[in-house]
Design a protein around this motif. Structure first.
Motif, PDB file in Angstrom:
ATOM      1  N   UNK A  65      37.522  42.611  30.388  1.00  0.00           N
ATOM      2  CA  UNK A  65      38.799  42.103  30.869  1.00  0.00           C
ATOM      3  C   UNK A  65      39.277  42.741  32.176  1.00  0.00           C
ATOM      4  N   UNK A  66      38.376  43.132  33.019  1.00  0.00           N
ATOM      5  CA  UNK A  66      38.788  43.726  34.287  1.00  0.00           C
ATOM      6  C   UNK A  66      37.839  43.269  35.387  1.00  0.00           C
ATOM      7  N   UNK A  67      38.336  42.392  36.260  1.00  0.00           N
ATOM      8  CA  UNK A  67      37.488  41.765  37.271  1.00  0.00           C
ATOM      9  C   UNK A  67      36.868  42.796  38.207  1.00  0.00           C
ATOM     10  N   UNK A  68      37.640  43.783  38.637  1.00  0.00           N
ATOM     11  CA  UNK A  68      37.115  44.783  39.567  1.00  0.00           C
ATOM     12  C   UNK A  68      35.957  45.555  38.943  1.00  0.00           C
ATOM     13  N   UNK A  69      36.123  45.970  37.690  1.00  0.00           N
ATOM     14  CA  UNK A  69      35.057  46.711  37.005  1.00  0.00           C
ATOM     15  C   UNK A  69      33.838  45.827  36.783  1.00  0.00           C
ATOM     16  N   UNK A  70      34.061  44.560  36.486  1.00  0.00           N
ATOM     17  CA  UNK A  70      32.946  43.627  36.264  1.00  0.00           C
ATOM     18  C   UNK A  70      32.173  43.391  37.561  1.00  0.00           C
ATOM     19  N   UNK A 113      48.647  37.243  31.876  1.00  0.00           N
ATOM     20  CA  UNK A 113      47.388  36.631  31.452  1.00  0.00           C
ATOM     21  C   UNK A 113      46.314  37.707  31.357  1.00  0.00           C
ATOM     22  N   UNK A 114      45.357  37.490  30.449  1.00  0.00           N
ATOM     23  CA  UNK A 114      44.321  38.489  30.194  1.00  0.00           C
ATOM     24  C   UNK A 114      42.961  37.793  30.128  1.00  0.00           C
ATOM     25  N   UNK A 115      42.403  37.373  31.288  1.00  0.00           N
ATOM     26  CA  UNK A 115      41.131  36.655  31.274  1.00  0.00           C
ATOM     27  C   UNK A 115      39.974  37.546  30.850  1.00  0.00           C
ATOM     28  N   UNK A 116      39.075  36.968  30.072  1.00  0.00           N
ATOM     29  CA  UNK A 116      37.885  37.686  29.605  1.00  0.00           C
ATOM     30  C   UNK A 116      36.647  37.067  30.248  1.00  0.00           C
ATOM     31  N   UNK A 117      35.831  37.903  30.858  1.00  0.00           N
ATOM     32  CA  UNK A 117      34.599  37.444  31.489  1.00  0.00           C
ATOM     33  C   UNK A 117      33.391  37.912  30.687  1.00  0.00           C
ATOM     34  N   UNK A 118      32.350  37.126  30.721  1.00  0.00           N
ATOM     35  CA  UNK A 118      31.069  37.510  30.138  1.00  0.00           C
ATOM     36  C   UNK A 118      30.184  38.035  31.252  1.00  0.00           C
ATOM     37  N   UNK A 119      29.661  39.241  31.072  1.00  0.00           N
ATOM     38  CA  UNK A 119      28.768  39.854  32.060  1.00  0.00           C
ATOM     39  C   UNK A 119      27.393  40.010  31.437  1.00  0.00           C
ATOM     40  N   UNK A 120      26.412  39.375  32.036  1.00  0.00           N
ATOM     41  CA  UNK A 120      25.033  39.449  31.552  1.00  0.00           C
ATOM     42  C   UNK A 120      24.356  40.668  32.140  1.00  0.00           C
ATOM     43  N   UNK A 121      23.724  41.475  31.293  1.00  0.00           N
ATOM     44  CA  UNK A 121      23.087  42.696  31.740  1.00  0.00           C
ATOM     45  C   UNK A 121      21.708  42.476  32.318  1.00  0.00           C
ATOM     46  N   UNK A 144      41.565  53.776  28.766  1.00  0.00           N
ATOM     47  CA  UNK A 144      40.856  53.085  29.835  1.00  0.00           C
ATOM     48  C   UNK A 144      40.484  51.654  29.457  1.00  0.00           C
ATOM     49  N   UNK A 145      41.108  51.138  28.402  1.00  0.00           N
ATOM     50  CA  UNK A 145      40.885  49.745  28.023  1.00  0.00           C
ATOM     51  C   UNK A 145      41.595  48.830  29.007  1.00  0.00           C
ATOM     52  N   UNK A 146      41.312  47.532  28.941  1.00  0.00           N
ATOM     53  CA  UNK A 146      41.995  46.576  29.812  1.00  0.00           C
ATOM     54  C   UNK A 146      43.496  46.578  29.549  1.00  0.00           C
ATOM     55  N   UNK A 147      43.882  46.775  28.292  1.00  0.00           N
ATOM     56  CA  UNK A 147      45.304  46.831  27.949  1.00  0.00           C
ATOM     57  C   UNK A 147      45.952  48.047  28.588  1.00  0.00           C
ATOM     58  N   UNK A 148      45.299  49.188  28.510  1.00  0.00           N
ATOM     59  CA  UNK A 148      45.814  50.407  29.135  1.00  0.00           C
ATOM     60  C   UNK A 148      45.915  50.252  30.650  1.00  0.00           C
ATOM     61  N   UNK A 149      44.919  49.597  31.251  1.00  0.00           N
ATOM     62  CA  UNK A 149      44.936  49.379  32.697  1.00  0.00           C
ATOM     63  C   UNK A 149      46.080  48.452  33.089  1.00  0.00           C
ATOM     64  N   UNK A 150      46.288  47.379  32.318  1.00  0.00           N
ATOM     65  CA  UNK A 150      47.375  46.444  32.615  1.00  0.00           C
ATOM     66  C   UNK A 150      48.731  47.123  32.486  1.00  0.00           C
ATOM     67  N   UNK A 185      28.315  37.153  36.170  1.00  0.00           N
ATOM     68  CA  UNK A 185      29.657  37.273  35.617  1.00  0.00           C
ATOM     69  C   UNK A 185      30.313  35.904  35.618  1.00  0.00           C
ATOM     70  N   UNK A 186      30.811  35.473  34.462  1.00  0.00           N
ATOM     71  CA  UNK A 186      31.461  34.169  34.353  1.00  0.00           C
ATOM     72  C   UNK A 186      32.656  34.280  33.421  1.00  0.00           C
ATOM     73  N   UNK A 187      33.745  33.595  33.766  1.00  0.00           N
ATOM     74  CA  UNK A 187      34.926  33.589  32.911  1.00  0.00           C
ATOM     75  C   UNK A 187      34.603  32.904  31.594  1.00  0.00           C
ATOM     76  N   UNK A 188      34.936  33.563  30.477  1.00  0.00           N
ATOM     77  CA  UNK A 188      34.576  33.051  29.157  1.00  0.00           C
ATOM     78  C   UNK A 188      35.762  32.444  28.417  1.00  0.00           C
ATOM     79  N   UNK A 189      36.909  33.114  28.444  1.00  0.00           N
ATOM     80  CA  UNK A 189      38.110  32.609  27.790  1.00  0.00           C
ATOM     81  C   UNK A 189      39.301  33.406  28.293  1.00  0.00           C
ATOM     82  N   UNK A 190      40.490  33.025  27.867  1.00  0.00           N
ATOM     83  CA  UNK A 190      41.706  33.701  28.310  1.00  0.00           C
ATOM     84  C   UNK A 190      42.498  34.193  27.111  1.00  0.00           C
TER      85      UNK A 190
END
Length: 329
Positions: free
Chosen positions: A111-116, A278-286, A188-194, A128-133
């Motif tokens: 849930x963090x675009x910069x980190x992704x 809003x809290x968008x969730x992205x899928x990142x393929x390793x 350091x979770x997305x919630x903590x960052x937000x 990296x692709x947006x998966x859901x919100x």
């Protein structure tokens, strides 16, 4: 005033050995010996081989990762594949991206675009692709010691009130009501960052020295953090999925003061509460996967309207849809 029974309950909560998982999450799944929180078989009891590993926090605890895994296994078997297993590794955004970099998981739902984007740039991630919100919700005690207004206050107004009343109650502790306190997952979770972004936006850093005592650092996963806020009568930032996945004895002790909604014709002003929460969730393929063909196919399925996006649209708790499909962005 906080009663002795509440204090004793808090002690038990703080010192519990690890994050609890609901009974619902254990249905048709089992723990893995390699550190996975859950293992899913899509309803095929003869499945033995793990072909996909997913890392995520809140959506795993709510059951969405299980829904993704089971639906994808069933889809793959329908396409001619033999039954297989999918593992879910519990972790926040920072932990999940670290697991992706080490090759411990194949796909991170984060849930963090910069980190992704940093993960992609480093080579740990390859797509990296947006998966859901998901949606952030500011919740707190019904007594509302910070005097938040659900009618006139913006989310930044509310955070300003939390700081003002938190400092006032710290200076002169109230004797006739619960003091204003904010519970931060501080992990350091997305919630903590937000939450940190919101405090910084109003020029506040309550976690810095001198430390603000009303800022309660409580590093737990989403379900446990909301449980702590409920028990202690504290405000906190949570997400819609966690709220709707929590038992009524937790949510009944709290009120939703502000919630994020997908943009629409009536609420699409950049920078408003809708956009901020809003809290968008992205899928990142390793770049390191157990089965690259399966991992890439899962990413394609996850983003397809009849695949993962259909699962998102149909995922509900008590008749309420928890998440929005990526198209809502």
């Amino acid at each position: 005033m906080v009663h002795l029974s509440t204090i004793l309950s808090l002690v038990a909560l703080v010192f519990q050995p690890g994050p609890a998982v609901s009974l619902e999450q254990h249905q048709n799944s089992s723990a893995s010996s390699d550190g996975a929180q859950e293992v899913y078989n899509g309803g095929f009891s003869n499945a033995q081989t793990v072909k996909l590993r997913i890392g995520n926090g809140g959506a795993g605890q709510s059951g969405l990762v299980k829904a993704f895994a089971d639906a994808y296994i069933q889809y793959s078997v329908g396409q001619g594949s033999s039954p297989f297993l999918v593992e879910w590794f519990l972790g926040d955004t920072t932990q999940s991206l670290a697991k992706l970099a080490s090759g411990a998981i194949d796909v991170a739902l984060t849930y963090n675009e910069a980190a992704e984007n940093a993960s992609i740039k480093s080579g740990a991630g390859v797509q990296r692709s947006l998966a859901f919100i998901d949606h952030f919700w500011l919740v707190g005690p019904p007594s509302n010691p910070a005097n938040l207004s659900t009618v006139g206050d913006t989310v930044l107004d509310m955070f300003n009130k939390l700081v003002t009343m938190g400092n006032a109650d710290q200076a002169v502790p109230p004797t006739d009501r619960v003091p204003t306190r904010f519970l931060s997952r501080y992990d350091k979770s997305a919630t903590n960052i937000k939450e940190s972004q919101l405090f910084i936006t109003i020029g506040q850093v309550p976690w810095a020295l001198a430390y603000s005592n009303w800022y309660h650092q409580y590093p737990r996963f989403p379900l446990q953090a909301l449980q702590g806020a409920s028990l202690l009568e504290e405000y906190t930032l949570t997400d819609k999925g966690t709220w709707l996945s929590s038992p009524s004895n937790v949510t009944s002790n709290l009120i939703v003061y502000k919630q994020g909604l997908e943009p629409s014709a009536s609420n699409s002003i950049p920078g408003d509460d809708t956009t901020i929460l809003l809290n968008p969730c992205a899928a990142v393929l390793g770049s390191q996967t157990l089965d690259n063909a399966v991992a890439k196919d899962f990413m394609k399925w996850l983003l397809s309207d009849d695949g993962g996006q259909k699962v998102v649209r149909g995922f509900k708790k008590n008749g309420v849809q928890l998440y929005a499909p990526a198209s809502k962005a």
